[in-house]
Enzyme design. Structure first.
Site, mmCIF file in Angstrom:
data_model
loop_
_atom_site.group_PDB
_atom_site.id
_atom_site.type_symbol
_atom_site.label_atom_id
_atom_site.label_comp_id
_atom_site.label_asym_id
_atom_site.label_seq_id
_atom_site.Cartn_x
_atom_site.Cartn_y
_atom_site.Cartn_z
ATOM 1 N N GLN A 195 14.156 -8.557 35.883
ATOM 2 C CA GLN A 195 13.058 -7.644 36.688
ATOM 3 C C GLN A 195 11.739 -7.948 36.565
ATOM 4 O OE1 GLN A 195 15.546 -6.908 34.434
ATOM 5 N NE2 GLN A 195 16.592 -4.697 35.083
ATOM 6 N N ASP B 142 13.807 5.486 31.289
ATOM 7 C CA ASP B 142 15.008 5.982 32.127
ATOM 8 C C ASP B 142 15.619 7.281 31.696
ATOM 9 O OD1 ASP B 142 16.334 3.575 33.880
ATOM 10 O OD2 ASP B 142 15.043 2.713 32.441
ATOM 11 N N ASN C 214 14.510 2.683 27.503
ATOM 12 C CA ASN C 214 14.052 1.761 28.884
ATOM 13 C C ASN C 214 14.627 0.494 28.763
ATOM 14 O OD1 ASN C 214 12.138 1.566 30.936
ATOM 15 N ND2 ASN C 214 11.070 -0.017 29.622
ATOM 16 N N LYS C 215 14.582 -0.440 29.444
ATOM 17 C CA LYS C 215 15.143 -1.613 29.745
ATOM 18 C C LYS C 215 15.315 -2.350 28.346
ATOM 19 C CE LYS C 215 16.824 -2.683 32.568
ATOM 20 N NZ LYS C 215 18.168 -2.455 33.018
#
Length: 353
Positions: free
Chosen positions: A198, A239, A249-250
């Site tokens: 991403q 998130d 988070n990621k």
């Protein structure tokens, strides 16, 4: 302005993020089921964007319903809500948006039995969620910009920009855009963010379109550039944030936070109030999505790894609150929006039917 999601007469229009940066393609999703599929398959991703997409998908499902009574429409709507809730487990904005839409159905049902009025109210609620997300991210960007010194280089992980929200500004990239709009000179280092890339595909694409200087590094270079003094601050999205401030988070964000702490670099989390989950005490209770192993073993259709080996592919990790730098401007913004949210809840609970 990047238009991540739009409501149209034909359906929910969104950019297919799986194809970026080489192809800028927009899809028109013509049913609630298609919107749910787009969320699940990463056509759209990022916690705020998922929430907005879910709200629009549910509004679309209600609009298209052929039910002829309010009880039957409500049963169908509840089924759509359950289907939507199964798409992604970690992003709490998804569940927040579903509950907002359910609450709006109940509120309007108490006022009228007109099916057209209920459907219109659900569309209006989805559009309100869309507008409030853009407004909130612009406010977050203004507050967060105060934390970024002029001439700073900011490292970010994954994509928390316009593509991860309703569009326009974003959360972590909203802070960067806010600093730019305040007249500050700013540059960005973007982690590639394996395995879905991403950072490389989306963050770099967004910043290049905005003419904000960006350098992409592989994830395992973060410690090196910090040690060399090339990073002044880290800003990431989230998130889900637990009641104690632990932030999901990621995957790879926790590693970046540890490295930032080791090198005395401020590490900020930028997220709207809808990302807070006050129902869970800590990050230990945040569900972590496990994704398809092909995201690790393959690059598109090309296989990179050997057959028969075990692969672990969690999509998120949790950064403990003690690694997150306190930020008075963002805390002030959160406090303001929490007060507004509490006031809104009070009005809803006490509204006369």
């Amino acid at each position: 302005m990047i238009k991540t999601i739009e409501w149209t007469d034909e359906g929910v229009r969104m950019i297919d993020q799986r194809l970026l940066p080489t192809e800028e393609k927009y899809l028109t999703l013509r049913s609630c089921e298609e919107v749910a599929g787009a969320i699940k398959t990463m056509v759209v991703r990022g916690a705020p964007a998922i929430g907005v997409s879910a709200a629009m998908g549910l509004a679309l499902g209600a609009k298209q319903s052929n039910e002829t009574s309010v009880p039957n429409l409500e049963r169908e709507f509840d089924h759509l809500c359950e289907m939507m809730s199964m798409t992604r487990p970690t992003a709490v904005n998804l569940f927040w948006a579903i509950e907002q839409m359910r609450a709006e159905f109940r509120r309007v049902k108490a006022l009228t039995q007109d099916l057209g009025g209920i459907k219109k109210a659900l569309i209006d609620e989805a559009l309100k969620i869309f507008r409030e997300d853009i407004e909130a991210n612009r406010a977050l960007g203004r507050f967060g910009a105060e934390l970024i010194p002029d001439g700073a280089t900011v490292l970010t992980h994954c994509n928390a920009g316009a593509l991860a929200t309703a569009g326009d500004y974003g959360t972590a990239l909203g802070v960067i855009r806010g600093a730019r709009d305040a007249g500050k000179r700013i540059a960005v280092i973007a982690d590639e963010t394996r395995p879905f890339l991403q950072g490389l595909r989306l963050t770099a694409w967004e910043l290049a379109k905005d003419n904000i200087p960006v350098t992409v590094i592989t994830d395992n270079m973060a410690g090196h550039v910090m040690k060399d003094g090339k990073v002044d601050a880290v800003v990431v999205g989230a998130d889900r944030i637990a009641a104690n401030g632990d932030a999901a988070n990621k995957i790879g964000t926790y590693m970046v936070a540890v490295l930032a702490n080791r090198h005395n670099i401020p590490f900020y989390v930028a997220a709207p109030v809808t990302t807070l989950d006050l129902s869970i005490p800590s990050g230990e209770q945040i569900p972590i999505e496990e994704r398809d192993i092909r995201e690790v073993t393959h690059m598109g259709d090309k296989q990179l790894g050997p057959d028969g080996v075990d692969v672990h592919n969690p999509a998120f990790d949790v950064t403990p609150n003690e690694l997150i730098t306190p930020s008075s401007p963002i805390r002030a913004w959160l406090a303001l929006h929490l007060l507004r949210a509490c006031a809104s809840c009070w009005k809803t609970v006490n509204r006369e039917p």
